[in-house]
Design an enzyme around this catalytic site. Structure first.
Site, PDB file in Angstrom:
ATOM      1  N   SER A 135       0.803  -1.216   0.000  1.00  0.00           N
ATOM      2  CA  SER A 135       0.000   0.000   0.000  1.00  0.00           C
ATOM      3  C   SER A 135       0.838   1.268   0.000  1.00  0.00           C
ATOM      4  CB  SER A 135      -0.946   0.008   1.202  1.00  0.00           C
ATOM      5  OG  SER A 135      -1.773  -1.125   1.204  1.00  0.00           O
ATOM      6  N   HIS A 151       0.855   4.611   4.414  1.00  0.00           N
ATOM      7  CA  HIS A 151       0.179   5.258   3.298  1.00  0.00           C
ATOM      8  C   HIS A 151       0.647   6.698   3.115  1.00  0.00           C
ATOM      9  CE1 HIS A 151      -3.518   2.344   3.234  1.00  0.00           C
ATOM     10  NE2 HIS A 151      -2.360   1.724   3.188  1.00  0.00           N
TER      11      HIS A 151
END
Length: 285
Positions: free
Chosen positions: A189, A235
């Site tokens: 991610s 992230h």
């Protein structure tokens, strides 16, 4: 009063709202040359042809045009799938402690983690390819294909690989800095968020409609902060690192493009490693 009207650089008597996607000079319909990305002015077309004769065809970012412009993305997806199959075959209890990003933790087999020695820093890379659940790898690989494949064609293979790794490392660095030392972090991610950031930068640079990518990025950020079990540190770290590296790749002046692009990538990488080192120092101190 100063005339603020934008006029074609070759035909000063003609107003225009279009600019060359390479040099940003204003061009009228007569001067516009269709390109794979936007429109180019006649000078940039001539320069591109001259460069192609000298070094081969180039992408918008100056990379070499490959026969399969999505090969690296396919390889990245393949590596993630191989590691996931390894998890299924051996069990997450065996694989995850060896590959996940951990600051410092202990189990029945002993202690491990990035803060315990230089031989553990491989986790910053290995964790980028590790997934435990089918939904996790499925969502990430779909995102990688949708976002990464077009970006690879835009950047070329070398720049794309650099961007992906810097983004993933950026996510890992922020994890080490802000996450509890014994928390295991895994998944692609962080790197994918870096690709989101880079896509937004290039869409801005090429004057494309920004709303679709901003809406998609916004939705992903909502999930990041409101869905349990997601590492927002990975992230955000990946997003910031990828966007910064992409700014150098997208806005580098044509005369010194390669130097500026790789110099920017190296600068972001150094900054990421410094953040990771500070994070390790926080754990060991």
């Amino acid at each position: 009063m100063t005339d603020q009207t934008v006029r074609c650089y070759r035909h000063p008597d003609r107003e225009t709202g279009i600019r060359c996607s390479r040099c940003e000079r204003p061009i009228c319909p007569e001067c516009m040359v269709n390109a794979s990305v936007g429109f180019h002015c006649p000078e940039c077309v001539r320069d591109a042809r001259r460069d192609a004769q000298a070094t081969g065809p180039r992408t918008v970012a100056g990379g070499s045009v490959a026969g399969d412009p999505r090969l690296v993305t396919k390889i990245l997806i393949g590596l993630n799938l191989v590691v996931f199959l390894l998890v299924l075959a051996l069990g997450k209890e065996v694989v995850t402690p060896e590959l996940a990003l951990v600051g410092a933790a202990c189990n029945d087999s002993g202690c491990f983690g990035v803060a315990l020695g230089a031989d553990q820093w491989y986790r910053l890379i290995s964790s980028m390819f590790l997934h435990e659940e089918p939904w996790h790898i499925g969502f990430n690989m779909l995102s990688l294909w949708w976002i990464g494949a077009p970006l690879e064609g835009l950047l070329g293979r070398a720049r794309y690989i650099a961007l992906y790794l810097i983004s993933g490392l950026g996510g890992g660095a922020l994890v080490l800095l802000l996450t509890a030392p014994n928390t295991a972090t895994l998944g692609a991610s962080g790197a994918i968020f870096g690709l989101f950031g880079a896509t937004a930068v290039f869409m801005r640079r090429l004057r494309y409609e920004m709303r679709p990518v901003l809406i998609l990025l916004g939705l992903n950020l909502v999930f990041t902060f409101f869905w349990a079990g997601i590492s927002w540190q990975a992230h955000i770290g990946g997003l910031v690192a990828g966007a910064l590296a992409a700014v150098g790749m997208a806005y580098a002046p044509r005369e010194h493009r390669t130097l500026v692009q790789w110099g920017t990538a190296a600068g972001v990488l150094v900054a990421v490693l410094v953040v990771a080192w500070v994070g390790v120092a926080r754990i060991t101190g």
